[in-house]
Design an enzyme around this catalytic site. Sequence first.
Site: not given
Ligand code: 5GP
Ligand code: 5GP
Length: 264
Positions: A72, A99, A149, A152-153, A156-157
């Site tokens: 990011q 990210h 953060f 969480h990553e 989730k992943h």
């Molecule tokens: P957003 O809806 O903001 O694009 O994505 C929210 C979160 O959903 C991302 O930060 C990530 O954790 C997950 N995510 C969104 N798109 C993808 C994708 O194409 N692949 C994966 N593995 N995760 C995703």
């Molecule tokens: P994702 O979108 O990967 O599911 O989740 C992102 C989560 O991590 C959200 O809850 C967001 O508040 C937290 N987070 C903490 N630091 C960051 C950052 O630097 N960038 C993003 N995209 N999410 C962050």
Amino acid sequence: MSPYSSCQHGYAIHLPNALSLSLYVGQHVEGVSHPFRPNMKLPRFSAFLLLLPLSAVASTAHDFDFFYFVQQWPGSYCDTRQSCCYPSTGKPASDFGIHGLWPNYNDGSYPSNCDSDWPYDASEMSDLMGMMQMNWPTLACPSGDGSSFWSHEWRKHGTCSESLLDQRSYFQAALYLKKQVDLLKVLQDAGIRPDGGFYSLRGIAGAIREAIGYTPGIQCNVDESGNRQLYQIYLCVDTWGKELIECPVFPRSKCSSRVEFPPF
Ligand code: 5GP
Ligand code: 5GP
């Protein structure tokens, strides 16, 4: 077809895999909308036919096809309406930050939250802390040191690739990938600078492709004035988290043909 010929990319859905994982293993599959509901009434024979291929893939529940390595641009995270908070360790460098490293399927869907029994363990990371803070800074509010953060990553992943990479290897793989490709330098060498100017999306993607040999996915968001700006760059990586590969599928882009590259 170039991924930059339009802003939206539909997801092709490979049903048997996605459905089996969510219904039979308890693993959450995102990025797909299910045309069936689990409690849907089916004639007994059709239900049997449906269950056969599903049970066959249940044993490979933690398989995935490739990783998205997502970085990011902090300027674009911070200049939005939601704003940002610098980490408790100080303002991050003016550089792309990690990210996440996200297991994905070739059809655009992805597994998530695969193992609640393997929580994030900060003690495994102590000697990586400096590298994590520098390369994977958190910008969400309230300010933190990054551990929520990263946790969480991982939950989730990371837990969805745990059959190949344990927690430490997972984070190390991401740090190594970041080191392999200096995205900011690649862009700056092509005259694309975080100076608040507008740059062609094709130019940005072309510069990265030229430097690394693979087409990136590019995602935009919107700043407070409504301008579309360069937010995240997706590179695709093999399942060992080592080698870059050509992306089997691209993320939704939300970009316009010219996008802002704001300062940070
Ligand atoms: P957003 O809806 O903001 O694009 O994505 C929210 C979160 O959903 C991302 O930060 C990530 O954790 C997950 N995510 C969104 N798109 C993808 C994708 O194409 N692949 C994966 N593995 N995760 C995703
Ligand atoms: P994702 O979108 O990967 O599911 O989740 C992102 C989560 O991590 C959200 O809850 C967001 O508040 C937290 N987070 C903490 N630091 C960051 C950052 O630097 N960038 C993003 N995209 N999410 C962050």
